[in-house]
Design an enzyme around this catalytic site. Structure first.
Site, mmCIF file in Angstrom:
data_model
loop_
_atom_site.group_PDB
_atom_site.id
_atom_site.type_symbol
_atom_site.label_atom_id
_atom_site.label_comp_id
_atom_site.label_asym_id
_atom_site.label_seq_id
_atom_site.Cartn_x
_atom_site.Cartn_y
_atom_site.Cartn_z
ATOM 1 N N HIS A 1 -13.168 17.557 -8.838
ATOM 2 C CA HIS A 1 -13.431 16.229 -8.253
ATOM 3 C C HIS A 1 -13.548 15.200 -9.362
ATOM 4 O O HIS A 1 -14.082 15.480 -10.429
ATOM 5 C CB HIS A 1 -14.705 16.248 -7.409
ATOM 6 C CG HIS A 1 -15.893 16.795 -8.134
ATOM 7 N ND1 HIS A 1 -16.107 18.136 -8.303
ATOM 8 C CD2 HIS A 1 -16.905 16.174 -8.784
ATOM 9 C CE1 HIS A 1 -17.208 18.329 -9.008
ATOM 10 N NE2 HIS A 1 -17.714 17.139 -9.330
ATOM 11 N N CYS B 1 -30.639 1.120 -19.902
ATOM 12 C CA CYS B 1 -30.085 0.330 -18.788
ATOM 13 C C CYS B 1 -28.596 0.044 -19.002
ATOM 14 O O CYS B 1 -28.189 -0.412 -20.071
ATOM 15 C CB CYS B 1 -30.851 -0.981 -18.636
ATOM 16 S SG CYS B 1 -30.060 -2.077 -17.442
ATOM 17 N N CYS C 1 -28.139 -4.092 -19.429
ATOM 18 C CA CYS C 1 -28.648 -4.873 -20.564
ATOM 19 C C CYS C 1 -29.006 -4.010 -21.782
ATOM 20 O O CYS C 1 -29.465 -4.527 -22.793
ATOM 21 C CB CYS C 1 -29.879 -5.674 -20.132
ATOM 22 S SG CYS C 1 -31.317 -4.624 -19.777
ATOM 23 N N HIS D 1 -36.108 -1.541 -12.564
ATOM 24 C CA HIS D 1 -35.317 -2.480 -13.354
ATOM 25 C C HIS D 1 -33.872 -2.557 -12.821
ATOM 26 O O HIS D 1 -33.302 -3.639 -12.699
ATOM 27 C CB HIS D 1 -35.334 -2.030 -14.818
ATOM 28 C CG HIS D 1 -34.479 -2.856 -15.714
ATOM 29 N ND1 HIS D 1 -34.884 -4.062 -16.233
ATOM 30 C CD2 HIS D 1 -33.214 -2.660 -16.179
ATOM 31 C CE1 HIS D 1 -33.919 -4.571 -16.976
ATOM 32 N NE2 HIS D 1 -32.897 -3.734 -16.965
ATOM 33 N N GLU E 1 -31.913 -5.808 -11.584
ATOM 34 C CA GLU E 1 -30.616 -6.195 -12.150
ATOM 35 C C GLU E 1 -29.590 -6.399 -11.027
ATOM 36 O O GLU E 1 -28.841 -7.375 -11.031
ATOM 37 C CB GLU E 1 -30.095 -5.132 -13.126
ATOM 38 C CG GLU E 1 -30.793 -5.091 -14.478
ATOM 39 C CD GLU E 1 -30.308 -6.200 -15.432
ATOM 40 O OE1 GLU E 1 -29.664 -7.153 -14.987
ATOM 41 O OE2 GLU E 1 -30.603 -6.100 -16.633
HETATM 42 P P1 AMP Z 1 -20.694 17.107 -10.272
HETATM 43 O O1 AMP Z 1 -22.010 17.091 -10.927
HETATM 44 O O2 AMP Z 1 -19.653 16.376 -11.060
HETATM 45 O O3 AMP Z 1 -20.237 18.484 -9.849
HETATM 46 O O4 AMP Z 1 -20.859 16.251 -8.941
HETATM 47 C C1 AMP Z 1 -20.817 16.790 -7.653
HETATM 48 C C2 AMP Z 1 -21.021 15.658 -6.679
HETATM 49 O O5 AMP Z 1 -20.884 16.181 -5.373
HETATM 50 C C3 AMP Z 1 -22.400 15.029 -6.782
HETATM 51 O O6 AMP Z 1 -22.250 13.636 -7.035
HETATM 52 C C4 AMP Z 1 -23.038 15.315 -5.418
HETATM 53 O O7 AMP Z 1 -23.836 14.252 -4.982
HETATM 54 C C5 AMP Z 1 -21.826 15.524 -4.535
HETATM 55 N N1 AMP Z 1 -22.052 16.378 -3.375
HETATM 56 C C6 AMP Z 1 -22.780 17.505 -3.299
HETATM 57 N N2 AMP Z 1 -22.706 18.047 -2.068
HETATM 58 C C7 AMP Z 1 -21.899 17.232 -1.340
HETATM 59 C C8 AMP Z 1 -21.422 17.241 -0.007
HETATM 60 N N3 AMP Z 1 -21.751 18.216 0.849
HETATM 61 N N4 AMP Z 1 -20.613 16.249 0.396
HETATM 62 C C9 AMP Z 1 -20.264 15.263 -0.451
HETATM 63 N N5 AMP Z 1 -20.661 15.190 -1.729
HETATM 64 C C10 AMP Z 1 -21.482 16.158 -2.182
#
Ligand code: AMP
Length: 217
Positions: free
Chosen positions: A130, A188, A191, A205, A209
């Site tokens: 992803h 942040c 800033c 904060h 912002e």
């Molecule tokens: P990563 O740390 O790059 O693997 O990010 C995985 C992302 O998937 C995180 O931003 C989660 O919030 C998101 N996530 C986890 N479970 C689901 C779900 N069931 N549907 C949509 N997003 C999800």
């Protein structure tokens, strides 16, 4: 099924998912809203070929991959830009000028360079490949701890523009997590004020912002 496969249904059976997360899908890609959005707008671009989820994303995302999936990244950006244009106005200061050098909601290129972040986590938690496309405000109830914030605001986040890594190694998972998620100060993203370890102060904060720069239409 392990939580690591929570994104699987979006790529294997997007037509059956009806949780409101799905924005777009075709044969190659699904684009969804992150269910635990860490910003006002947080999308995930999910290539549907399961082959592409075998291995670390930095070993999968090469120039060919980028050419193929760039149009979908652009679609995700357009979605976020439209969302902001429809929902917000840039707030003006006392001098009637935007509280930003430019009214980024009028100029998409400036909106993208200033306010959109695209890329992957060095140590992804989800098994399906992803790419995060996220507005750079981190003003979200789902942003609950230092780890959440630093995963997008330190070297833990690998920018789309820095891919492919061309042989550069990501490093050991534990070392990266300690360096960026645990030991790195909270800084942040607007800033650069350093909040050290004080997450609740940073969070307040960030809200200030956001409200300084945007107002609801
Ligand atoms: P990563 O740390 O790059 O693997 O990010 C995985 C992302 O998937 C995180 O931003 C989660 O919030 C998101 N996530 C986890 N479970 C689901 C779900 N069931 N549907 C949509 N997003 C999800």
């Amino acid at each position: 099924m392990s939580w690591r496969y929570a994104l699987k249904a979006y790529v294997t059976n997007p037509e059956t998912v009806d949780d409101g997360a799905m924005i777009y899908f075709d044969d190659k890609v699904s684009i969804i809203k992150d269910s635990f959005a860490k910003s006002e707008c947080h999308l995930l671009v999910l290539p549907r070929s399961t082959q592409l989820s075998r291995g670390h994303p930095t070993n999968i995302i090469d120039s060919k991959f980028k050419n193929e999936f760039e149009p979908y990244i652009d679609s995700a950006i357009n979605y976020i830009f439209k969302h902001f244009q429809e929902k917000f106005r840039i707030k003006k200061g006392d001098d009637n000028e935007p509280n930003w050098e430019d009214d980024i909601l009028r100029e998409k290129d400036k909106f993208i360079s200033k306010f959109i972040q695209i890329g992957i986590h060095s140590v992804p938690s989800m098994a399906n490949l992803h790419i995060h496309v996220i507005s750079r405000d981190f003003n979200s109830l789902r942003l609950k701890n230092k780890k959440h914030y630093n995963s997008f605001n330190t070297g833990f986040f690998i920018s789309w523009d820095d891919l492919p890594l061309n042989g550069k190694k990501v490093g050991n998972d534990k070392d990266i997590e300690t360096k960026y998620l645990k030991n790195h100060d909270l800084v942040c993203c607007y800033c650069q004020e350093n909040f050290s370890n004080k997450f609740s102060l940073l969070k307040k904060h960030l809200e200030l912002e956001f409200n300084k720069h945007f107002e609801l239409r």
